[in-house]
Design an enzyme around this catalytic site. Sequence first.
Site, PDB file in Angstrom:
ATOM      1  N   CYS A  82      12.683  -2.770   2.862  1.00  0.00           N
ATOM      2  CA  CYS A  82      11.590  -2.001   3.672  1.00  0.00           C
ATOM      3  C   CYS A  82      12.344  -1.661   4.970  1.00  0.00           C
ATOM      4  CB  CYS A  82      10.190  -2.694   3.658  1.00  0.00           C
ATOM      5  SG  CYS A  82       9.122  -1.546   4.298  1.00  0.00           S
ATOM      6  N   HIS A  86       8.778  -3.377  -1.827  1.00  0.00           N
ATOM      7  CA  HIS A  86       8.752  -4.717  -1.435  1.00  0.00           C
ATOM      8  C   HIS A  86       9.116  -5.656  -2.888  1.00  0.00           C
ATOM      9  CE1 HIS A  86       7.329  -4.744   2.590  1.00  0.00           C
ATOM     10  NE2 HIS A  86       7.123  -3.381   2.404  1.00  0.00           N
ATOM     11  N   GLU A 114       9.618  -8.552  -2.889  1.00  0.00           N
ATOM     12  CA  GLU A 114       9.032  -9.693  -3.020  1.00  0.00           C
ATOM     13  C   GLU A 114       7.523  -9.773  -3.125  1.00  0.00           C
ATOM     14  OE1 GLU A 114       9.544  -7.778  -0.307  1.00  0.00           O
ATOM     15  OE2 GLU A 114       7.749  -7.943   1.150  1.00  0.00           O
TER      16      GLU A 114
END
Lengths: 361, 523, 550
Positions: A249, A334, A336
């Site tokens: 990001c 993202h 994650e």
Amino acid sequence: MKGHLVVEDGTIYTGKIFGARAVRYGELIFNTSMTGYQEILFDPSYKGQILAMTYPLIGNYGVNTEDCESERIHLEGFVVREKSRIYSNWRAQKSLEELFKEQKVVGLEGVDTRKITETIREFGALKAGIFPGNRDKREMVTLVQKSPSLVGRDIVSRVIKSEAYTWQNFGKYKVVVLDCGVKYNILRLLARLNLKVVVYPATAPWQEIEKEEPDGILISNGPGDPEPLKTVVSTVSNLVGRHPVFGICLGHQILGQVFGGKTYKLKFGHHGANHPVKDLTTGRIYITVQNHGFCVDQRTLDETEIEITHTNLNDGTLEGMAHKKWPIFSVQFHPEDAPGPRDTEYLFTKFYTLIENAQES
Amino acid sequence: MTKKKKVLILGSGPNRIGQGIEFDYCCVHASLAAKEEGYESIMVNCNPETVSTDYDTSDRLYFEPITLEDILNIVRLEEPAGVILQFGGQTPLRLALALRKAGAKVLGTTPEAIDIAEDRKKFSQLLRRLNLKQPAGATARSTRQALTVASKLGYPVLVRPSYVLGGRAMEIVYDRTALQHFIKRAIEVSPHHPVLIDQFLEDTIEVDVDALCDGRTCVIGGIMEHIEEAGIHSGDSAMVLPPYSLDSRLVSAIKETTKSLALSLGVIGLLNIQCAVKNGEIYILEVNPRASRTVPFVSKTIGRPLAKLATKIMLGKTLEDLKFTAEVEVPYFAVKESVFPFNRFPGVDALLGPEMKSTGEVIGLDVNFGLAYAKSQLAAGQFLPLSGSVFLSVKDKDKPALLPLAIEFSKLGFKIIATRGTAHFLARHGIRSEIVHKVYEGERPNVADFIRNNLIQLIINTSSGMRPKKDTLSIRSLAVSRSIPLITTIPGAMASLMAIKALREREIQVYEIHECYRKINFS
Amino acid sequence: MPRRADLKKIMLLGSGPIIIGQACEFDYSGAQACKALKEEGYEIVLVNSNPATIMTDPEMADKIYLEPLVPEIVAKIIERERPQALLPTLGGQTALNLASQLYEQGVLQKYQVELIGADYQAIKKGEDRQLFKEAITEIGYRVPESGTAHNLKQAIKIATTIGFPVIIRPAYTLGGTGSAVAYNVEEFKELAEIGLKASLTNEILIEESVLGWKEYELEVMRDLKDNVVIICSIENFDPMGVHTGDSITVAPVQTLTDKEYQKMRDAAIAIIRKIGVATGGSNIQFAVNPENGQMVVIEMNPRVSRSSALASKATGFPIAKIATKLAVGYTLDEIPNDITKKTPSYFEPTIDYCVVKIPKFNFEKFPGAVPQLGTSMKSVGEVMAIGRNFKEALQKALRSLEERFSGLEDIKLEWPVEQGLKVANPQRLFYIREALRQGKSIEEVYQLCNIDRWFLANIEEIVRLEKKLKKAKGKPLSFAMLKQAKEFGFSDKQLAWLTGCPELQISKLREKYGLQAQYKCVDTCAGEFVAETPYFYSTYEYSEITTARQ
């Protein structure tokens, strides 16, 4: 208590305040995720923003200590249609309202979030403010118009810890995370791969980071405009070429600048858990979770060094890149998750592989 | 908001027995027709299973309950040139007067005309004026009144609430005690309207007619002869288009009757009539100046979309404009058969009656009536056996009619198994059968045992008029749970016999519908 | 990948007559399939025995056969028409079973007809309980403890090993026919017999009961490049033990944290891949233990189903249409999103409203039938309602049902309240209302019915407001009360009854206060993109929006 969401164009949405009673200013954006409000609230990337959730029923499953993505809630204000009266989930420990009171966060409910969304869609992310109680309308609008914009401001330092810390002190290799507002799940996923994880503030000088002898560097997500973060860009340019680097990001936007790219502001950004991203190297497409208001202009990247690896299927914006020679890659979305689909978590494994290969050679 | 004039179509709400996909089909066609006529079609419905709530179907879709408040909201917003209430079954019709009062223009047959058809007194007056017969009857608003009416008419009587669909709480009543019980139910179901009590005509052939009328001309869509005894709700009945046993004079008379009813009521759009034929006389049972359940079946059979045509008539076209000025003659038979959910309700009686119980329908198409019927049974999951044993047990009234059937079954090589009464009757006429005990007789093996041991492949069992004894109930439940074809009427038995014969003698052909339509001579 | 050019003529199987468990949702999907195939230029051969369908309209397909859906007849049609492919996934269980039979009888091979949309192995794995269980366990997920039996003796042995209560599920049926719950051996023997008979293959699965667990469904789509997306998430208001077709359901899920939802999503993706649905949609059902979040996989329908019709209408994403295009070779990213027209169909719809589905029953038609709900579906239809919150959507759905009530009202209740809560039945919502009205706590009600407390709390809000409204009888309604009542889904008719004021007056009052119905658009993207869909729902959400310009 009554409260108002006041937008710089003069529109005032009146609703009910919950949580803290204070005036807050921020950039008004919307997020389309239907689940995951806790992770979203604790995401440091929302610093400087007032977030309106499109999904109208928020707080249904309460909040708990495990799903926090950082130490505290960073966003300026939270706007919802209906805050749930009770919460119901086996892991819930307290209600949204209780959390907001504790964290001194300002919430506003009872407003037409769809209208807000449509306005943002049409006019872009505008400046806004939340005001509790009754105030003069013109006065509120003026205050909002005078409030600072996100563009050109470095707010990373406002959300990160100033001291380095260790997240996990055992593991086969060591990764230094350059903290720009890191979400804990990034750290958890690295740790799970049997990596030592040490977190450094992004403002740390590159020499200090080198002293740590990292086997890999991860540049984290974070809030705000990437353009003013000149020191971070400089730090990173000194680290690339020495270690495998993975940017997420904001981290991707920093890397973009390292390789000559320019960033620009999107009309209202991408904030949601359903964005399709195509991996151009494999042709595979993934559903990703996104939260960014700025983007790297792929036309400004140095083609000789950088390969475009991922693109957004909705609007063609840049979603990922990799260095052609060095073990460096980054993604705008993202991987994650937290919240959101876990389809791209494999990128952490990819990072691990790059580290391992680098070690072997 | 666009410049085109708008037509608002009210859907049929959630599916239920008596009001399901057939009405949705009509609503969808109404929307398509409105679009074809250059209007913007707006659909309102709350049923997620249907084509009507596919946003592709209409120019605009409102996923809303069909209640006065919600519809008025839309009417105020959209200001449609007209509202179509005729295709959603009972649901939108209930709102007719209130909508009109609120200023909406209701298209097609007026609510007043629809009211004439439902109001017993007005309806009787109309029939008298047109010199048409109906079963004798009267209305009642209380149990006492009902008992008086019934004793005057003579039992059996047909009890039904008005303004309901699917024959809800409709019942054939054979005596006082039963009447007291069913009147209560009827009043509960339609509390603001009187209960209709009519003489029940036994041993008739029932006929359904669907027709189109533009106020000046009326054209028949299709005439369907029921293959069930009278008293079975038409939604549950097997029926065939064109009629297979009525003589042509009667059929002509039925057509003329339909036309005169359509014109006197001032029907603009669709009309459905149900009548009973007895001893060469036609008795009108019901008139529905709106879309009926049989519209899709008729439309598919004759190859003309009746609901679309009706909509265009409602929007101002004439039958002449639409080139639908003569009835379509089809060179084949189409049998409609109903399917029932009895296997979901173990222990519940699989007996049909005037209250509708079927959930859906199938069609059997063939140039040969027997094969058409066979196909309809096959499609409905009733696998008619070509050999084996047939169990016969019929009420006394049906025994004479059973005889020729039993002879045929014997000839086809079927073994006949019967209960004592039926067996003795057959024996008197020279037909051998194996006697099996009724369950209540106590001796074993009984019918249930035979069924359980797969010794019976086909059951023909007609009941006595009253609530069936426990015995017949258990036979029928067993049949349903074991998927043994169960025939509960003599006409059904006859048709099944023809089907079995046809299946044994001929090979089944398949028919492609466009080819069928090409064979029809469209004038 | 361009659409398959090697296929010219495709045969589509309909679902036959409307029955409980398989109704007009298949006319909807069949009609969509025909439109999609026509758009792509294929020749369509359609077989359906139900004339009351839009899909059998002459314009829908090139060749239409209104013939019985049995192997012998369909084989004749195949022989005559010689299609290159057969698409059986849009005609419910009937079409799927029929396709299996045609395959097993060698008809498809004889005439070289390719099964598209789902292949035989995938059909078997999805529907055969034993194969399904093995497949799920192989990928690391749990199904409730179970065993398969082909006769009563085997069945009893398995049931006693698992321990009662157990669920009996026959293989290769539809709408859960023959499915039942048995609480003891005697009951079990009887129900197992019925189940064995109901199954096309004389096979039943006996399963550990997860009664009372929360039930969820995900509608999933996959294309031939192995891309998988979730179209819709559904939470059953009625917990495990009631067939999803008979349950009140809500979209999207309301009481799962993101972590729990992603776990379920991952499982759904893994399952559709493992079962091998090559292209198209599937419905996958899960149960979650409300005490500890433990998740088990209940079942999967490797085809378009009743839920996909609901999911399509709830999100605006046309599942059947897209599934058809996937079956002929397109990938999700190649199909444009009809709604936004600018983005691809490769995304997961997000909604900004709440959808409630309530089933409709016709028990009164079957005297003697007990109005009790279980694992065998009994509803004949359903309604769906959209609102900006659960309460509004719930009450809207109630008035859509066309029963005596126009919302959550006072109705005559036949059973004692406790029984009405414990035993799943069509009036359970009203028993909940009554219990809360009488002062029972949410916890007490939960213990009796196991419906999630979040739903109960919402209903309690409605009950509280109702009490307040009743108290205000005789006085004109204040703006605040009327606003809240409308936002909670109270209809004007309900308010008329509660306050003693005629319905027309209530609506005039609303007009005076500016509390009019607003219309919002269903657009698959929560307003993020401009939508071209003309698909709307009403809400009485009231928002005070003013402007103050310099």
